[in-house]
Write a protein that holds these residues in place. Structure first.
Motif: not given
Length: 428
Positions: A330-331, A335-340, A358-371
């Motif tokens: 989950x994108x 945030x929960x992970x890096x929040x440690x 995992x390249x496309x999934x990481x791009x989705x993580x960036x998009x969803x978290x606006x980073x």
């Protein structure tokens, strides 16, 4: 703004100062006064926002005003404040935090964490004489209630922490059972990172004219947290991890993996290279999990390899680095992970291994978290410029009829879920 200005006593403020708390976080600034005024509170709060202190401190302040002779817990096995949480680790952490906040309390305060996976008899014995603050997972709490070890008829304050996670884990029926046993006149505090349909139904059924608090998600990734994506081939990730652990001067690192099997495999490969690490996952006994966390928190172990069991609610003071060996599904869990790391104003580093798959999934993580995360490579471990054929094949596959849900199917499922939710929680 100071903790004194929020209406907290010197007993609590002295403890907070000793624990290194300098000033209230945004959620504490809003939640503490509202709770002290007796309002129900609905708070949208991500991990690392300081919500534990946000609900614990006003509960303790209220307990300061309850003289022993007036204490409603005079009867055996009764509770003043009940905190419901989704996981064992979070229960232990919150109970420990409450005890630390109350270290200068003018009277003896009794707190207890109860959860499954361990023997129930010690918890039953711990409830004898009642409890000021009980932190519990729903299933174990019901077990204790059925054994007459806990009575909820004197609960003054109910807290639901990470309500979305509790409902995701299927605690709806247990929550309903517990709510039916609570007194009608009580204060309710609900904290949740997200508000899906099930949580909305719970809000309508539980809270009365709540003070609503929302901390913008952007504030959950602090400026002092450095994020970096390291491009690497999938089969080279363990070798790269070993290289980083040998080259970098991290005092500790929390490594996130996708499965229990991967955690064990990575631990074994590091061990063969002379690098000691511990694991944390759901197949471990509660005693083993507690010991692994204790060793890591105390600095007795440098490397902890964990599944997402540790992504929420685990507080490791001054943790310098989090490394995503596997990306989270989950994108939002990114945030929960890096929040440690990078907590309480400290600097921190979050690394993520990104292979072709995992390249496309990481791009989705960036998009969803606006980073937008800087991408780098490590000499000797550069990712192949060519995408593997199996990855290309997956990308080129046309959707199989019946495998991908249509928009109509999704709408039907949403409507069915809403109907089930209404059946469970009922109308207010």
């Amino acid at each position: 703004m100071s903790f004194i200005s929020l209406g907290l006593s010197e007993y609590l403020v002295t403890a907070l100062t000793e624990l290194g708390y300098q000033q209230p976080t945004p959620i504490q600034q809003k939640a503490i006064p509202a709770t002290l005024e007796g309002h129900d509170v609905l708070a949208a709060a991500e991990t690392g926002s300081g919500k534990t202190a946000g609900f614990s401190l006003p509960i303790l302040q209220r307990l300061l005003t309850v003289a022993p002779s007036e204490d409603k817990r005079k009867g055996s096995n009764q509770v003043f404040a009940l905190v419901l949480v989704p996981t064992r680790e979070l229960a232990v952490q919150i109970e420990e935090a409450v005890r630390q906040y109350a270290r200068h309390f003018p009277r003896k305060l009794k707190t207890l964490a109860v959860y499954g996976g361990v023997a129930i008899n010690p918890q039953m014995q711990g409830m004898r004489g009642g409890c000021d603050v009980l932190v519990a997972t729903p299933g174990r709490l019901i077990d204790l209630i059925e054994r007459n070890a806990v009575k909820l008829n004197t609960v003054n304050t109910l807290v639901l922490d990470e309500a979305d996670r509790m409902l995701d884990l299927g605690f709806s029926d247990e929550l309903r059972t517990i709510l039916d046993l609570l007194p009608q006149q009580r204060q309710n505090l609900l904290f949740s990172a997200t508000f899906p349909q099930d949580v909305r139904a719970l809000i309508d059924n539980l809270l009365v004219n709540p003070v609503e608090i929302e901390i913008q998600q952007e504030s959950t990734i602090p400026e002092q947290l450095v994020q970096t994506a390291i491009e690497v081939d999938r089969d080279s990730r363990t070798a790269l991890l070993k290289h980083l652990l040998e080259q970098e001067s991290w005092t500790q690192v929390l490594v996130f993996v996708a499965s229990k099997r991967t955690a064990t495999n990575v631990e074994n490969k590091l061990f063969k290279s002379g690098i000691a690490a511990e694991t944390l996952h759901g197949d471990m006994s509660q005693l083993e999990r507690n010991q692994a966390l204790k060793n890591f928190k105390n600095g007795d172990s440098r490397i902890l390899i964990a599944t997402d069991l540790a992504a929420r609610g685990i507080d490791i003071p001054n943790l310098p680095c989090v490394l995503n060996y596997d990306l989270p599904r989950s994108p939002a869990d990114y945030v929960h992970r890096i929040g440690r790391t990078a907590r309480a104003g400290e600097e921190g580093l979050a690394l993520s291994f990104v292979d072709h798959e995992s390249d496309a999934h990481f791009k989705l993580i960036e998009k969803r978290n606006k980073i937008k995360v800087i991408r780098e490579s490590v000499a000797g471990f550069e990712r192949s410029p060519e995408v593997p054929q199996d990855v290309l094949a997956k990308k080129g596959q046309a959707p199989v009829k019946g495998k991908r849900k249509s928009k109509k199917d999704k709408l039907r499922e949403a409507a069915a879920a809403a109907a089930r939710t209404q059946d469970i929680w009922g109308k207010k």
